[in-house]
Structures are given as structure tokens and as C-alpha cells.
Design a protein around this motif. Structure first.
Motif, PDB file in Angstrom:
ATOM      1  N   PRO A  27      27.434  30.975  13.860  1.00  0.00           N
ATOM      2  CA  PRO A  27      28.210  31.052  12.622  1.00  0.00           C
ATOM      3  C   PRO A  27      29.633  31.532  12.949  1.00  0.00           C
ATOM      4  N   LEU A  28      30.595  31.068  12.148  1.00  0.00           N
ATOM      5  CA  LEU A  28      31.999  31.444  12.351  1.00  0.00           C
ATOM      6  C   LEU A  28      32.184  32.939  12.617  1.00  0.00           C
ATOM      7  N   ALA A  29      31.520  33.750  11.807  1.00  0.00           N
ATOM      8  CA  ALA A  29      31.756  35.194  11.854  1.00  0.00           C
ATOM      9  C   ALA A  29      31.249  35.824  13.149  1.00  0.00           C
ATOM     10  N   GLU A  30      30.466  35.083  13.931  1.00  0.00           N
ATOM     11  CA  GLU A  30      29.954  35.634  15.195  1.00  0.00           C
ATOM     12  C   GLU A  30      30.626  35.022  16.413  1.00  0.00           C
ATOM     13  N   ALA A  31      31.639  34.190  16.198  1.00  0.00           N
ATOM     14  CA  ALA A  31      32.167  33.390  17.309  1.00  0.00           C
ATOM     15  C   ALA A  31      33.461  33.938  17.912  1.00  0.00           C
ATOM     16  N   ARG A  38      33.247  22.000  22.724  1.00  0.00           N
ATOM     17  CA  ARG A  38      33.652  20.656  22.290  1.00  0.00           C
ATOM     18  C   ARG A  38      34.932  20.742  21.484  1.00  0.00           C
ATOM     19  N   ASP A  39      35.621  19.596  21.400  1.00  0.00           N
ATOM     20  CA  ASP A  39      36.764  19.502  20.493  1.00  0.00           C
ATOM     21  C   ASP A  39      36.272  19.706  19.063  1.00  0.00           C
ATOM     22  N   LEU A  40      37.097  20.365  18.260  1.00  0.00           N
ATOM     23  CA  LEU A  40      36.774  20.517  16.832  1.00  0.00           C
ATOM     24  C   LEU A  40      37.762  19.699  16.024  1.00  0.00           C
ATOM     25  N   THR A  41      37.207  18.777  15.233  1.00  0.00           N
ATOM     26  CA  THR A  41      38.018  17.842  14.457  1.00  0.00           C
ATOM     27  C   THR A  41      38.041  18.279  13.001  1.00  0.00           C
ATOM     28  N   ALA A  42      39.161  18.086  12.344  1.00  0.00           N
ATOM     29  CA  ALA A  42      39.236  18.399  10.912  1.00  0.00           C
ATOM     30  C   ALA A  42      38.330  17.444  10.151  1.00  0.00           C
ATOM     31  N   LEU A 155      39.823  30.975  14.479  1.00  0.00           N
ATOM     32  CA  LEU A 155      38.664  30.951  13.576  1.00  0.00           C
ATOM     33  C   LEU A 155      39.086  30.553  12.168  1.00  0.00           C
ATOM     34  N   ALA A 156      40.270  30.998  11.753  1.00  0.00           N
ATOM     35  CA  ALA A 156      40.762  30.617  10.427  1.00  0.00           C
ATOM     36  C   ALA A 156      40.947  29.104  10.358  1.00  0.00           C
ATOM     37  N   LEU A 157      41.479  28.503  11.418  1.00  0.00           N
ATOM     38  CA  LEU A 157      41.670  27.048  11.440  1.00  0.00           C
ATOM     39  C   LEU A 157      40.314  26.330  11.421  1.00  0.00           C
ATOM     40  N   ALA A 158      39.354  26.845  12.216  1.00  0.00           N
ATOM     41  CA  ALA A 158      38.020  26.225  12.235  1.00  0.00           C
ATOM     42  C   ALA A 158      37.402  26.260  10.836  1.00  0.00           C
ATOM     43  N   ALA A 159      37.572  27.388  10.142  1.00  0.00           N
ATOM     44  CA  ALA A 159      37.050  27.513   8.777  1.00  0.00           C
ATOM     45  C   ALA A 159      37.749  26.524   7.854  1.00  0.00           C
ATOM     46  N   ALA A 160      39.083  26.455   7.944  1.00  0.00           N
ATOM     47  CA  ALA A 160      39.855  25.562   7.060  1.00  0.00           C
ATOM     48  C   ALA A 160      39.465  24.105   7.310  1.00  0.00           C
ATOM     49  N   MET A 161      39.110  23.780   8.546  1.00  0.00           N
ATOM     50  CA  MET A 161      38.682  22.410   8.869  1.00  0.00           C
ATOM     51  C   MET A 161      37.231  22.172   8.440  1.00  0.00           C
ATOM     52  N   ASN A 162      36.650  23.218   7.858  1.00  0.00           N
ATOM     53  CA  ASN A 162      35.309  23.182   7.238  1.00  0.00           C
ATOM     54  C   ASN A 162      34.159  23.101   8.238  1.00  0.00           C
ATOM     55  N   HIS A 163      34.261  23.903   9.292  1.00  0.00           N
ATOM     56  CA  HIS A 163      33.131  24.060  10.209  1.00  0.00           C
ATOM     57  C   HIS A 163      32.499  25.427   9.937  1.00  0.00           C
ATOM     58  N   LEU A 166      29.922  26.922  15.045  1.00  0.00           N
ATOM     59  CA  LEU A 166      30.786  26.431  16.120  1.00  0.00           C
ATOM     60  C   LEU A 166      30.008  26.312  17.429  1.00  0.00           C
ATOM     61  N   PRO A 167      30.275  25.249  18.207  1.00  0.00           N
ATOM     62  CA  PRO A 167      29.622  25.097  19.505  1.00  0.00           C
ATOM     63  C   PRO A 167      30.398  25.873  20.577  1.00  0.00           C
TER      64      PRO A 167
END
Ligand SMILES: Nc1nc2c(c(=O)[nH]1)N[C@H]1C(S)=C(S)[C@@H](COP(=O)(O)OP(=O)(O)OC[C@H]3O[C@@H](n4cnc5c(N)ncnc54)[C@H](O)[C@@H]3O)O[C@H]1N2
Ligand code: MOO
Length: 400
Positions: A27-31, A38-42, A155-163, A166-167
Motif C-alpha cells: 500500500p502507498l502508505a507503507e512504500a 516497474r515503471d508507473l504510468t498515469a 508517493l504523492a505523484l503515485a497517489a495522484a496517478m491513482n495507484h 506499488l510494486p
């Protein structure tokens, strides 16, 4: 003292064959602190539609200046249904969707509201105060690349991209075993000849700060059967790294080399050209890498900083593996060095815009008090010539 391995060569062997650990999804909060596998795509576009950047009125630039009826409002999360007819204005708030037809925003400080009408006495250019659709990112954009280490901003960007998950590379699991008949746990009354064990606490704390998962296996007596049992337990529990402290030197009760032999492993190295830390050893026990730290507390801490932390960073998938060094200036004269790279415990201070590192007068590797007072280690290369106060030097800042 021939046969002492240079520090750089020892570090290369500690890292040799060690690669990033397998993937897990968190989960985001543990990452935080983890490295993406891997690449994270919006998965969406931000902003999803053109929105206002200010509180004010959405209008057509061609209608200004003028007095316009206010036909409704658009708030963040509650868009106006429909298009804006010519000659009208829409009350709008920061982050709210622009209505079809409007091409600019006039901020509320620049208008006079009169009942259900708004008086705009200035002209505004089209596009003013509008954030176009996709200004931040468009769906499909690779926002974060594999190999990126996550921090609060990423992490803020990953959240905004709606993940939501996270791997990332799995965090290294490190077991810490203290050996020595003389040791008791903190808070326990030492018997005759005994002292309180402090190495495992320092190492575990360093490990945790580096993002490793530390497990303190406690204290084990200077007996082969007991030490072997603890080491086998660590192997069965599938730790990535076993850190032992003590029993690394040449005395009759220094058992770590026997333990490695009994486990059918060969020493990767033993004895390095380093002070403190000379009897450091390394071996691979199957999939578990063993780092045998010398028992002296300062040797244990300095070796952890120079060897263990880079290994943890490598297993975690980080690219910044090596311990960073900085330039400073010596605060006192230092003498010539012998064949062991020296890591002098030193205080740091800024003087006249320059960073000055002053080694403490006593550098005994048993002294936890001096280690606790130190801000940095001053690096002295093997065979370095004497250097007067004011000479340039390299330092490693100590974790605080
Ligand atoms: N004849 C030689 N003697 C020694 C040599 C040498 O080359 N030839 N090397 C010295 C160096 S350098 C070091 S460092 C130490 C390392 O010894 P060991 O790894 O075998 O460690 P111990 O003998 O078990 O302990 C050394 C010292 O540290 C204290 N200690 C141990 N564990 C802890 C702990 N968990 N917390 C706090 N203090 C600890 C222990 O009581 C001893 O005082 O060997 C030199 N000897
Ligand atoms: O390496 Mo030992 O740590 O010099 O005392």
C-alpha cells in the motif's frame, strides 16, 4: 601484517553477487523509501478537464469590460451543467471545471458583485487563470520510472496517478547476533567481569533507518554449539543477512571462523586494512550473507556504516549504494598513517564558512562515549602522510 584486504576490495566482495530482492506490492502508505520494480504510468489525466486556478468568474474575454448576469456556479467537485452563453458570467472557484464557452477567469478582487450581476471594468486576455486539461500529466505518461526510490513527493505523484499499491523490491531482513560470555542485555545487572551489550542496538537502529528490517537475536555465549545453533536458526528463518558481533579476532574464544567452517562455507574474506575493523569477516551461508563484525563497539559501528549499509541499499534495489563522503578541513594536526585505512571519530563545526573536522584525541575502538559525541569520521588513506591543521580531508557524516 601482510594480507590485509584493502577496504575497497572488501566492499566489492560484500556486494559481489548481491542484487535487488524480489518484488512485492505494498500500500502507498507503507512504500516510503522503497524502490520501484516497474515503471508507473498515469492511469488518469490531471487535471481531468480545464479548471480555474483562482476564485472568481468564468467569462468570455470578448465580453469584457462589461456588466454580466451570473448564471450559476462551478465548484471543485461540482461542475456547472451546460455551456456558458455569450454575455454571461459563471461564479467559479479554484480547481473547479471551466464551462464550455468560457475562455478566461477574472479574479473576484477585480470585479464588483451587484446582486445577480457582476461588473467587470477591466479587460482580461483569453486563457488567464486556466489550468488546461492534462497540465500536470496525461493518462499514459510514465510518471515514475523503475528504479526510483520513493519519498514523500514521489508517493504523492503515485497517489495522484491513482495507484493504491506499488510494486517495490522487498526490504532486506537482517538478523543480529551478539556473541560473548561477558555480555548482558541493557537493563540487566552485569555479573563479575560482565558488561552491557550495546552493538546490536546500534546496528539494528542503523539497519531500520536504512529501510532494512532488523531482528535482534540476542546474546549467545562463546560456545561453538550455542553459536552454531543461533546461526542455523537464522538460516532456517531465511534472513537475507546475518550480522554477528564479536568473536572475529584470533583468541581461543573467537569462534566465528569455526562456525563458518562447520556450516560448510568458505570465508569470503577475513582481516581488512581498516582501523577500526581489522578482523571483519564475510561468508555466504547458502542464500544468507554473513557479516562478522568485530566486537569492539566502534569497529562494529564503523564496519556497519561502511559495509552493511551499502549491502542493504544494494538488496533494496537502490542505485546510491556507496557511503557518501564530503570535503572538510582538518581542525588539528594528524600524524602519518600506517597500512590500515583509518576512520577517525571527529567533531564537525563551521568556521568562517568552512567545514572543520576535528578528530578526538583518543581513538580507542572500545569507546562508545567518543563515538556518541562524534559527528563524522575523518578518512585517512593507508600510508597517508602527516597533515597539519587546515589541510583538506574527506569525511563521512555519521547518522544522527
Ligand atoms: N592478538 C590480537 N588481538 C586482537 C587483534 C589482533 O589482530 N590480534 N585485533 C583486535 C581488534 S582490531 C579488534 S576490533 C578486536 C575484535 O575482537 P573480536 O571481534 O574477537 O571481539 P571480542 O573479543 O568478542 O570483543 C572485543 C571487545 O568488544 C567488546 N564487545 C563485544 N561485543 C560487544 C557488544 N555486543 N557490546 C559491547 N561491547 C562488546 C568485548 O567485551 C571486548 O572488549 O580484537 C582485537 N584483538
Ligand atoms: O579494528 Mo579494532 O576495531 O582496531 O579495535
Amino acid at each position: 601484517m601482510a594480507g590485509l584486504l584493502p577496504v575497497a576490495e572488501a566492499l566489492a566482495r560484500v556486494l559481489d553477487g548481491a542484487g535487488p530482492l524480489p518484488e512485492e506490492w505494498l500500500p502507498l502508505a507503507e512504500a516510503d523509501g522503497r524502490v520501484l520494480t516497474r515503471d508507473l504510468t498515469a492511469t488518469r489525466t490531471q487535471p481531468p478537464r480545464a479548471v480555474s486556478a483562482m476564485d472568481g468568474y468564468a467569462v468570455r474575454a470578448a465580453d469584457l469590460p462589461g456588466t454580466l448576469p451570473v448564471i450559476g456556479e462551478s465548484a471543485a467537485g461540482r461542475p456547472f451543467a451546460g455551456a456558458l452563453p455569450p454575455g454571461t458570467a459563471l461564479r467559479i472557484f479554484t480547481g473547479a471545471e471551466m464551462p464550455e464557452g468560457a475562455d478566461t477567469v477574472v479574479i473576484q478582487e477585480d470585479v464588483a458583485r451587484q446582486g445577480d450581476r457582476v461588473l467587470v471594468s477591466i479587460s482580461v486576455s483569453p486563457g488567464r487563470h486556466i489550468r488546461p486539461q492534462g497540465l500536470d500529466f496525461a493518462a499514459g505518461l510514465v510518471g515514475l520510472r523503475a528504479g526510483t526510490r520513493l519519498d514523500p513527493r514521489k508517493l504523492a505523484l503515485a497517489a495522484a496517478m491513482n495507484h493504491a499499491r506499488l510494486p517495490v523490491h522487498r526490504a532486506p531482513r537482517i538478523a543480529i547476533l551478539s556473541t560473548g560470555d561477558e555480555l548482558v542485555e541493557p537493563g540487566t545487572a552485569p555479573g563479575p567481569g560482565q558488561i552491557v551489550s550495546s552493538n546490536a542496538l546500534a546496528v539494528a537502529t542503523l539497519v531500520q533507518r536504512e529501510g532494512g528490517i532488523a531482528t535482534n537475536l540476542g546474546i549467545c555465549a562463546d560456545r561453538l554449539d550455542e553459536t552454531l545453533a543461533a546461526v542455523r536458526g537464522a538460516r532456517q528463518a531465511r534472513f537475507d543477512i546475518l550480522v554477528t558481533s564479536g568473536g572475529a579476532s584470533v583468541g581461543e574464544y573467537d569462534l566465528m571462523r569455526d562456525v563458518i567452517e562447520h556450516e560448510g562455507a568458505t570465508l569470503g574474506f577475513w582481516k581488512i586494512a581498516m582501523r577500526p575493523g581489522k578482523p571483519l569477516m564475510m561468508a555466504d551461508l547458502g542464500a544468507m550473507r554473513l557479516l562478522g563484525l568485530p566486537g569492539n563497539p566502534v569497529a562494529s559501528f564503523v564496519c556497519s556504516t561502511i559495509f552493511l549499509l551499502p549491502l542493504i541499499r544494494r538488496l533494496a534495489g537502490r542505485a546510491d549504494v556507496e557511503t557518501p563522503t564530503e570535503d572538510a578541513e582538518l581542525g588539528v594536526d594528524v600524524g602519518p598513517n600506517d597500512l590500515r585505512a583509518d576512520y577517525l571519530r571527529a567533531a564537525l563545526a563551521w568556521r568562517g564558512g568552512r567545514l572543520v573536522a576535528t578528530p578526538f584525541p583518543i581513538q580507542d575502538s572500545s569507546m562508545v562515549r567518543v563515538l556518541a559525541e562524534a559527528d563524522a569520521l575523518v578518512l585517512r588513506a593507508p600510508h597517508a602522510a602527516a597533515a597539519p591543521a587546515g589541510s583538506p580531508c574527506r569525511i563521512i557524516r555519521l547518522a544522527r
